[in-house]
Design a protein around this motif. Structure first.
Motif, PDB file in Angstrom:
ATOM      1  N   LEU A  61      14.617  -8.337 -36.975  1.00 49.79           N
ATOM      2  CA  LEU A  61      16.056  -8.090 -36.910  1.00 49.79           C
ATOM      3  C   LEU A  61      16.664  -7.862 -38.297  1.00 49.79           C
ATOM      4  O   LEU A  61      17.864  -7.629 -38.424  1.00 49.79           O
ATOM      5  CB  LEU A  61      16.771  -9.245 -36.205  1.00 49.79           C
ATOM      6  N   GLY A  62      15.839  -7.906 -39.318  1.00 51.53           N
ATOM      7  CA  GLY A  62      16.299  -7.601 -40.667  1.00 51.53           C
ATOM      8  C   GLY A  62      17.002  -8.740 -41.379  1.00 51.53           C
ATOM      9  O   GLY A  62      17.777  -8.519 -42.302  1.00 51.53           O
ATOM     10  N   HIS A  63      16.732  -9.953 -40.957  1.00 51.49           N
ATOM     11  CA  HIS A  63      17.359 -11.113 -41.583  1.00 51.49           C
ATOM     12  C   HIS A  63      16.314 -11.989 -42.251  1.00 51.49           C
ATOM     13  O   HIS A  63      15.108 -11.796 -42.067  1.00 51.49           O
ATOM     14  CB  HIS A  63      18.137 -11.935 -40.548  1.00 51.49           C
ATOM     15  N   THR A  64      16.791 -12.963 -43.005  1.00 56.52           N
ATOM     16  CA  THR A  64      15.911 -13.976 -43.564  1.00 56.52           C
ATOM     17  C   THR A  64      16.553 -15.338 -43.326  1.00 56.52           C
ATOM     18  O   THR A  64      17.771 -15.459 -43.234  1.00 56.52           O
ATOM     19  CB  THR A  64      15.685 -13.793 -45.087  1.00 56.52           C
ATOM     20  N   LEU A  65      15.700 -16.311 -43.218  1.00 61.96           N
ATOM     21  CA  LEU A  65      16.151 -17.689 -43.131  1.00 61.96           C
ATOM     22  C   LEU A  65      16.257 -18.171 -44.566  1.00 61.96           C
ATOM     23  O   LEU A  65      15.267 -18.192 -45.298  1.00 61.96           O
ATOM     24  CB  LEU A  65      15.138 -18.517 -42.337  1.00 61.96           C
ATOM     25  N   SER A  66      17.465 -18.519 -45.004  1.00 55.66           N
ATOM     26  CA  SER A  66      17.637 -18.870 -46.413  1.00 55.66           C
ATOM     27  C   SER A  66      17.448 -20.361 -46.682  1.00 55.66           C
ATOM     28  O   SER A  66      17.013 -20.733 -47.768  1.00 55.66           O
ATOM     29  CB  SER A  66      19.002 -18.404 -46.926  1.00 55.66           C
ATOM     30  N   GLN A  67      17.773 -21.211 -45.719  1.00 49.95           N
ATOM     31  CA  GLN A  67      17.630 -22.656 -45.897  1.00 49.95           C
ATOM     32  C   GLN A  67      17.469 -23.342 -44.553  1.00 49.95           C
ATOM     33  O   GLN A  67      17.999 -22.884 -43.548  1.00 49.95           O
ATOM     34  CB  GLN A  67      18.872 -23.275 -46.539  1.00 49.95           C
ATOM     35  N   VAL A  68      16.770 -24.466 -44.596  1.00 49.22           N
ATOM     36  CA  VAL A  68      16.791 -25.422 -43.501  1.00 49.22           C
ATOM     37  C   VAL A  68      17.429 -26.664 -44.086  1.00 49.22           C
ATOM     38  O   VAL A  68      17.058 -27.113 -45.173  1.00 49.22           O
ATOM     39  CB  VAL A  68      15.368 -25.722 -42.981  1.00 49.22           C
ATOM     40  N   ARG A  69      18.412 -27.197 -43.387  1.00 48.22           N
ATOM     41  CA  ARG A  69      19.121 -28.393 -43.856  1.00 48.22           C
ATOM     42  C   ARG A  69      19.003 -29.500 -42.815  1.00 48.22           C
ATOM     43  O   ARG A  69      19.343 -29.278 -41.653  1.00 48.22           O
ATOM     44  CB  ARG A  69      20.598 -28.103 -44.087  1.00 48.22           C
ATOM     45  N   GLY A  78       8.483 -19.381 -45.498  1.00 52.44           N
ATOM     46  CA  GLY A  78       8.601 -19.722 -46.909  1.00 52.44           C
ATOM     47  C   GLY A  78       9.996 -20.161 -47.307  1.00 52.44           C
ATOM     48  O   GLY A  78      10.428 -19.970 -48.435  1.00 52.44           O
ATOM     49  N   THR A  79      10.699 -20.773 -46.379  1.00 54.96           N
ATOM     50  CA  THR A  79      12.083 -21.186 -46.584  1.00 54.96           C
ATOM     51  C   THR A  79      12.146 -22.620 -47.103  1.00 54.96           C
ATOM     52  O   THR A  79      11.457 -23.490 -46.579  1.00 54.96           O
ATOM     53  CB  THR A  79      12.855 -21.093 -45.250  1.00 54.96           C
ATOM     54  N   PRO A  80      13.001 -22.880 -48.106  1.00 50.99           N
ATOM     55  CA  PRO A  80      13.120 -24.258 -48.594  1.00 50.99           C
ATOM     56  C   PRO A  80      13.838 -25.156 -47.589  1.00 50.99           C
ATOM     57  O   PRO A  80      14.684 -24.701 -46.827  1.00 50.99           O
ATOM     58  CB  PRO A  80      13.933 -24.116 -49.882  1.00 50.99           C
ATOM     59  N   VAL A  81      13.465 -26.435 -47.630  1.00 46.62           N
ATOM     60  CA  VAL A  81      14.050 -27.440 -46.748  1.00 46.62           C
ATOM     61  C   VAL A  81      14.855 -28.402 -47.622  1.00 46.62           C
ATOM     62  O   VAL A  81      14.387 -28.839 -48.673  1.00 46.62           O
ATOM     63  CB  VAL A  81      12.959 -28.201 -45.975  1.00 46.62           C
ATOM     64  N   PHE A  82      16.062 -28.720 -47.157  1.00 44.61           N
ATOM     65  CA  PHE A  82      16.952 -29.630 -47.873  1.00 44.61           C
ATOM     66  C   PHE A  82      17.364 -30.766 -46.945  1.00 44.61           C
ATOM     67  O   PHE A  82      17.339 -30.624 -45.726  1.00 44.61           O
ATOM     68  CB  PHE A  82      18.203 -28.898 -48.356  1.00 44.61           C
ATOM     69  N   CYS A  83      17.752 -31.875 -47.550  1.00 43.75           N
ATOM     70  CA  CYS A  83      18.209 -33.036 -46.798  1.00 43.75           C
ATOM     71  C   CYS A  83      19.426 -33.611 -47.513  1.00 43.75           C
ATOM     72  O   CYS A  83      19.489 -33.590 -48.744  1.00 43.75           O
ATOM     73  CB  CYS A  83      17.088 -34.073 -46.735  1.00 43.75           C
ATOM     74  N   THR A  84      20.371 -34.140 -46.746  1.00 46.93           N
ATOM     75  CA  THR A  84      21.545 -34.738 -47.377  1.00 46.93           C
ATOM     76  C   THR A  84      21.147 -36.009 -48.115  1.00 46.93           C
ATOM     77  O   THR A  84      20.202 -36.713 -47.730  1.00 46.93           O
ATOM     78  CB  THR A  84      22.641 -35.085 -46.352  1.00 46.93           C
ATOM     79  N   GLU A  85      21.882 -36.288 -49.166  1.00 40.20           N
ATOM     80  CA  GLU A  85      21.672 -37.519 -49.939  1.00 40.20           C
ATOM     81  C   GLU A  85      21.887 -38.738 -49.050  1.00 40.20           C
ATOM     82  O   GLU A  85      21.170 -39.741 -49.171  1.00 40.20           O
ATOM     83  CB  GLU A  85      22.621 -37.542 -51.144  1.00 40.20           C
ATOM     84  N   GLU A  86      22.853 -38.667 -48.138  1.00 44.88           N
ATOM     85  CA  GLU A  86      23.152 -39.795 -47.261  1.00 44.88           C
ATOM     86  C   GLU A  86      21.958 -40.151 -46.374  1.00 44.88           C
ATOM     87  O   GLU A  86      21.650 -41.332 -46.180  1.00 44.88           O
ATOM     88  CB  GLU A  86      24.381 -39.481 -46.381  1.00 44.88           C
ATOM     89  N   ILE A  87      21.282 -39.144 -45.844  1.00 42.45           N
ATOM     90  CA  ILE A  87      20.116 -39.404 -44.997  1.00 42.45           C
ATOM     91  C   ILE A  87      18.973 -39.982 -45.826  1.00 42.45           C
ATOM     92  O   ILE A  87      18.303 -40.928 -45.411  1.00 42.45           O
ATOM     93  CB  ILE A  87      19.682 -38.127 -44.250  1.00 42.45           C
ATOM     94  N   LEU A  88      18.742 -39.413 -47.010  1.00 42.82           N
ATOM     95  CA  LEU A  88      17.689 -39.955 -47.872  1.00 42.82           C
ATOM     96  C   LEU A  88      17.995 -41.399 -48.259  1.00 42.82           C
ATOM     97  O   LEU A  88      17.089 -42.235 -48.325  1.00 42.82           O
ATOM     98  CB  LEU A  88      17.517 -39.089 -49.113  1.00 42.82           C
ATOM     99  N   ALA A  89      19.265 -41.709 -48.503  1.00 48.30           N
ATOM    100  CA  ALA A  89      19.644 -43.075 -48.856  1.00 48.30           C
ATOM    101  C   ALA A  89      19.448 -44.020 -47.669  1.00 48.30           C
ATOM    102  O   ALA A  89      19.019 -45.164 -47.838  1.00 48.30           O
ATOM    103  CB  ALA A  89      21.094 -43.116 -49.326  1.00 48.30           C
TER     104      ALA A  89
END
Length: 163
Positions: free
Chosen positions: A68-76, A112-123
């Motif tokens: 579809l011509g898109h990319t997944l830029s982030q997983v949060r 190959g998309t980066p994965v991020f997590c909120t600071e609150e969840i990590l805490a």
């Protein structure tokens, strides 16, 4: 938001419940997330570079995004409520779709998309495992990792329930 790496999939004993283990980039926290067996297999296949003879659901989704011509830029990973994690897929056009973290991670590994997590969840749910600063600390780090593995072998999803 903190970037996390996908360390791998483990099986929590004695319940045989799969866990995906994430590690904070540049930090010392690990985040275990209980997942289903199918998603654990999908994540492990992607990490090992295995390609099934026919596309699995996550392969199909990744291919659909590409065609579809898109990319997944982030997983949060954005929410943790009553022991249940929630994620968001963020696309190149800023579209956001709510998804399970396990599915999101499986797709992220395929694209190959980066994965991020909120600071609150990590805490709240992150488990600190200190980094070693020099070679003399490597033995201590291995011992910490072994203790962490033992912890994962005995922890249950109910241990993270705050109620």
């Amino acid at each position: 938001m903190r970037e996390v790496d996908v360390v791998g999939v483990r099986v929590e004993m004695p319940s045989s419940q799969p866990i995906v283990l994430l590690r904070e980039v540049g930090g010392e926290r690990y985040l275990p997330i209980w997942i289903g067996a199918a998603e654990a297999s999908a994540i492990a296949f992607a990490q090992q570079g295995m390609e099934p003879p026919r596309p699995l659901t996550h392969d199909l989704f990744a291919e659909t995004i590409r065609v579809l011509g898109h990319t997944l830029s982030q997983v949060r990973i954005v929410n943790l409520t009553d022991g249940v994690f929630e994620a968001i897929l963020v696309f190149d056009d800023k579209t956001e779709i709510s998804a399970r973290p396990s599915d999101s991670i499986a797709i992220a590994l395929r694209t190959g998309t980066p994965v991020f997590c909120t600071e609150e969840i990590l805490a709240e749910a992150g488990i600190p495992v200190p980094e070693s600063e020099n070679e003399a600390d490597e033995v201590q780090e291995e011992e910490e990792v072994e203790r962490f593995r033992e912890f994962l072998d005995q922890v249950t999803p109910e241990d993270f329930d705050k109620s």
